[in-house]
Scaffold this motif. Sequence first.
Motif, PDB file in Angstrom:
ATOM      1  N   UNK A 118       0.780  -1.451  -0.045  1.00 44.78           N
ATOM      2  CA  UNK A 118      -0.140   0.088  -0.231  1.00 44.78           C
ATOM      3  C   UNK A 118       0.972   0.861   0.466  1.00 44.78           C
ATOM      4  N   UNK A 119       1.919   1.283   1.010  1.00 44.85           N
ATOM      5  CA  UNK A 119       2.450   2.368   0.994  1.00 44.85           C
ATOM      6  C   UNK A 119       3.638   2.416  -0.563  1.00 44.85           C
ATOM      7  N   UNK A 120       3.707   1.620  -1.337  1.00 49.93           N
ATOM      8  CA  UNK A 120       3.777   1.888  -2.207  1.00 49.93           C
ATOM      9  C   UNK A 120       3.219   2.622  -3.682  1.00 49.93           C
ATOM     10  N   UNK A 121       2.170   1.962  -3.546  1.00 51.74           N
ATOM     11  CA  UNK A 121       1.196   1.977  -4.565  1.00 51.74           C
ATOM     12  C   UNK A 121       0.799   3.601  -4.016  1.00 51.74           C
ATOM     13  N   UNK A 122       0.492   4.254  -2.523  1.00 49.79           N
ATOM     14  CA  UNK A 122       0.261   5.297  -2.071  1.00 49.79           C
ATOM     15  C   UNK A 122       1.780   6.736  -2.725  1.00 49.79           C
ATOM     16  N   UNK A 123       3.095   6.306  -1.897  1.00 50.41           N
ATOM     17  CA  UNK A 123       3.586   6.531  -2.456  1.00 50.41           C
ATOM     18  C   UNK A 123       4.162   7.446  -4.235  1.00 50.41           C
ATOM     19  N   UNK A 124       3.939   6.057  -4.772  1.00 46.72           N
ATOM     20  CA  UNK A 124       4.004   6.311  -6.198  1.00 46.72           C
ATOM     21  C   UNK A 124       3.167   7.221  -6.789  1.00 46.72           C
ATOM     22  N   UNK A 125       1.835   6.817  -6.926  1.00 45.34           N
ATOM     23  CA  UNK A 125       0.762   7.887  -7.710  1.00 45.34           C
ATOM     24  C   UNK A 125       0.816   8.662  -6.999  1.00 45.34           C
ATOM     25  N   UNK A 126       1.052   9.374  -5.420  1.00 47.26           N
ATOM     26  CA  UNK A 126       1.180  10.481  -5.280  1.00 47.26           C
ATOM     27  C   UNK A 126       2.339  11.641  -5.791  1.00 47.26           C
ATOM     28  N   UNK A 127       3.788  11.027  -5.631  1.00 52.08           N
ATOM     29  CA  UNK A 127       4.506  11.705  -6.156  1.00 52.08           C
ATOM     30  C   UNK A 127       4.721  12.024  -7.493  1.00 52.08           C
ATOM     31  N   UNK A 128       3.846  11.098  -8.097  1.00 48.68           N
ATOM     32  CA  UNK A 128       3.827  11.078  -9.885  1.00 48.68           C
ATOM     33  C   UNK A 128       2.660  12.581  -9.921  1.00 48.68           C
ATOM     34  N   UNK A 129       1.423  12.482  -9.929  1.00 52.79           N
ATOM     35  CA  UNK A 129       0.965  12.795  -9.917  1.00 52.79           C
ATOM     36  C   UNK A 129       1.362  14.834  -8.830  1.00 52.79           C
ATOM     37  N   UNK A 130       1.884  14.486  -8.060  1.00 57.51           N
ATOM     38  CA  UNK A 130       2.962  15.457  -7.615  1.00 57.51           C
ATOM     39  C   UNK A 130       4.040  16.641  -8.398  1.00 57.51           C
ATOM     40  N   UNK A 131       3.761  15.910  -9.870  1.00 62.12           N
ATOM     41  CA  UNK A 131       5.066  16.012 -10.598  1.00 62.12           C
ATOM     42  C   UNK A 131       4.285  16.424 -11.422  1.00 62.12           C
ATOM     43  N   UNK A 132       3.229  15.807 -12.259  1.00 64.92           N
ATOM     44  CA  UNK A 132       2.126  16.795 -12.804  1.00 64.92           C
ATOM     45  C   UNK A 132       1.665  17.719 -12.636  1.00 64.92           C
ATOM     46  N   UNK A 133       1.563  17.961 -11.374  1.00 67.87           N
ATOM     47  CA  UNK A 133       0.529  19.212 -10.971  1.00 67.87           C
ATOM     48  C   UNK A 133       1.839  20.565 -11.172  1.00 67.87           C
ATOM     49  N   UNK A 134       2.699  20.013 -10.575  1.00 66.55           N
ATOM     50  CA  UNK A 134       3.787  21.360 -10.655  1.00 66.55           C
ATOM     51  C   UNK A 134       4.565  21.153 -12.196  1.00 66.55           C
ATOM     52  N   UNK A 135       4.503  20.482 -13.089  1.00 69.50           N
ATOM     53  CA  UNK A 135       4.624  20.809 -14.731  1.00 69.50           C
ATOM     54  C   UNK A 135       3.680  21.471 -15.589  1.00 69.50           C
ATOM     55  N   UNK A 136       2.400  21.308 -14.703  1.00 69.79           N
ATOM     56  CA  UNK A 136       1.194  22.479 -14.835  1.00 69.79           C
ATOM     57  C   UNK A 136       1.433  23.880 -14.824  1.00 69.79           C
ATOM     58  N   UNK A 137       1.260  23.862 -12.918  1.00 69.55           N
ATOM     59  CA  UNK A 137       1.918  24.554 -12.793  1.00 69.55           C
ATOM     60  C   UNK A 137       3.446  26.283 -12.947  1.00 69.55           C
ATOM     61  N   UNK A 138       4.295  24.999 -12.961  1.00 62.23           N
ATOM     62  CA  UNK A 138       5.060  25.785 -13.499  1.00 62.23           C
ATOM     63  C   UNK A 138       4.990  26.298 -15.260  1.00 62.23           C
ATOM     64  N   UNK A 139       4.390  25.660 -15.381  1.00 63.38           N
ATOM     65  CA  UNK A 139       4.341  25.113 -17.330  1.00 63.38           C
ATOM     66  C   UNK A 139       5.769  25.034 -17.769  1.00 63.38           C
ATOM     67  N   UNK A 140       6.282  23.543 -17.156  1.00 64.95           N
ATOM     68  CA  UNK A 140       7.069  22.921 -17.962  1.00 64.95           C
ATOM     69  C   UNK A 140       7.735  21.816 -17.422  1.00 64.95           C
ATOM     70  N   UNK A 141       8.010  20.824 -18.550  1.00 71.33           N
ATOM     71  CA  UNK A 141       7.678  19.906 -18.645  1.00 71.33           C
ATOM     72  C   UNK A 141       8.907  18.564 -17.765  1.00 71.33           C
ATOM     73  N   UNK A 142       9.971  19.686 -17.807  1.00 69.01           N
ATOM     74  CA  UNK A 142      11.251  19.181 -16.801  1.00 69.01           C
ATOM     75  C   UNK A 142      11.289  19.589 -14.921  1.00 69.01           C
TER      76      UNK A 142
END
Lengths: 301, 320
Positions: free
Chosen positions: B53-77
Amino acid sequence: MKSVWLAALAAVAFATPTHAQDIVVNHAQGETTLSGVPAKVLVQDWATFDNLNALGIDVAGAPSSNVPGYLADKVPAEYLQLGSLFEPDFEGIAASESDVYFVSARSAEAYGTAKDILPTIDMSLADNSDILGGIKANLVKLGDIFGRQAEAEQLNAALDAKVEEVKAAAADKGNALVIVTNAGNVGVYGPDSRVAWIHNQLGIPSAMADVEDGDHGGDGISMEFILETNPDWLFVVDRDAGTGETAGAAAALLDNELVNQTKAAQEGHIIYLDPQAAYITMHGYQGVMLLLDQVLAGLNA
Amino acid sequence: MRLLILAIVVTLLLAVTSLFVGVSDVSLDALLSTSPQDRPMQVLLISRIPRTLAIILAGSSMAIAGLVMQMVVRNRFVEPSTAGTTESASLGFLVAAVFVPGWPLMGKMLISAGFALAGTALFLRILRAVPLRDVMLVPLVGIMLGGIIGAVTSFFAYRLELLPSLLAWNMGDFSGILRGRYELLWIGLGCGVFAYLAADRFTVAGMGKDFTTNLGLNYQRVMVLGLVIVSMVSATVLVTAGSIPFLGLIIPNLVSLMVGDNMRRTVPWVAVMGAGFVLACDILGRIVRYPYEIPISVVVGVIGSAMFLFLLLRTRRHAS
C-alpha cells in the motif's frame, strides 16, 4: 645494475652509524624512522587517540569533529584541531612542528601527503577478521615507540582476560545478529565488518549462515529478515545517536510486531552497544573494552 | 480507455507479486494451509500489505505531484526534486528533528510540508525574475536552488553530527515499512484526489496567467492550491519513505506522450503508472540481492536517469 649496488652501499653506509635513539616503525604503508621518543604527538583518528590515552601518552592534536562521548573528557581542553576524520588540515599540521603524526583507516590516504611533512605512521588494521589482535598489535607498536612496553603488556593482558570472561559468558547462550539502525532503516553487519569480533572472536555464532559484508551501514534488511533469522541475541548499533532521541530511536524502531516475535525480543536479549565506540572508533582499546563490558552485562543480565 | 484498464490490471498484478516477495515464506499454499494466527498470515498483514500500500500511495501521489508542478510552472522538466521542494522538505524535517524531537511524526511532517511550501514559493518567485527563453533553464534554476537549500541542510546536519541520519532520510527505502508506519501516506492519496477534482483548473492554469484570468479563474488561487498539494505530498513521502528521485518527472512525461495534456484524462494514467513503476522497482530491489534489499531510491535512480535521458534526447529530436 650499478646504481642498485651504489644505493645498497649508500644504505649500508648510512644505516650503520644510526643514532642509538632512532626508532624504526614498520606499519601498513611502509617504514618510518623517528629520531627519538616523540614528544609532540598528532592523531587523525580516534582509535589511535584512544590507544595512546590508554597508554598514558598525551596528544597535542586530534580531529576537530566526531569526538566519541566516552573519550570526551580525555581530550585536552586546548588542543590542535586537525580537521575532519577524512580530511586533515595539512597546513596546521605542518605549522605545528610535531614529532609524529598517526593516521588510520579513514585518514590512511593522507599518508602520502603527510609523510613528506613530518614522520607519519599508518595504524590501519590489515583486515577486520582480527580486530582484537589488531588492537593488541597496535598497543605493542605504540608501547615500543613511546617506551611504554610494560603498560602495553598490561593492557593486552586485561583485554585478553576480558575476552575470556565474555567468551565464557557467551558459551551455549545461542546465536546473535548484529544490526545497525539509521533513521528508520536497518542494516546487518557481517563477518568482515567493524564489529566482526562479536562473531569470530567471542565465539557467538551468527544467526545467519552467511552474512555478506556490509561495512558502512550494513546490508539493508527488512523487519521480516530479523523475524526469519530469529536470533537468540540482537546486538544493536544505533547510528541515530545524537539526534536528541539517542538510545530511544533504535529501540522505538525495533519495537514492532515482527521483531517482538523473535527469541531475542521475547527474552529481553536486545543489547544496545555504544554507537560511537562501535562506529567511530572501531578499534580503540578503551572503546572495545567498553563494548565488551556492554556485551558481558547484557549476556549476564 | 481499454489501455487504461490494461495498465490497471498490470499494476494490480505487480501489487499481488509484491505481496508474495520477501524474506518470510508467504505463499498461497502457506496462507491456506495454516491457521490465520500463524506466521504467513501475520507477515502478510503486518508487513506485506502495508508495504505494498505504501508503495502504491507514494508512487501515485509523487507522480501526480510532478504532474501538478509541471502544469503550474508550465515546464515539462520540473518536479519536486528539480524545484527545491524535496530539499526544503528535508530541511524542515531536520529542523523538526532538532527542535521538537518528541513530536509525533504527523507534527514533524507538517513542519516539513511548511518548509516545502516556502521553498517552492521561493522557486516561483525566482522564476518570475528570470527570462525563461529556454525550457531547460527552469529545472536548472530549481536544481541550483535545491543545491543551495541542500547545502544549508548539510551544514547544520554536519555541525549537529546528524549527517548519516540526513542521508538516510533522503534515501528512499520501503524496507522499514510496517503496519502503523505508513499511514501518513493516505494524505498523499487525499491530495491526489484533490488534484483530480481540480484537474480542469490546472489544465487552464497551464495555459498561462492571462488565459486563465480571461476565463474568469483566480490564477493565484489555483497556483497556491497546486503548491499546497505538491508540498504535502513531498513531505509525507519524505517523512515515511524518503525521497524518490525522477518519479514525478518521468511518469507525467511518458503519459503526456501517450495520451496528451488534458489533466482530467492524464491524472488516472499518471497515478496508475506511478504506482506500477515504483512497485516494479521495489520488487526488483528486493530480489536482486535477496535476502538483503537495495533501497528504492537507488533502483528508481538508475532506471529513472536512463529514462530521463531518453525523454530529453527524444524532445530534442522533435524540436529540430
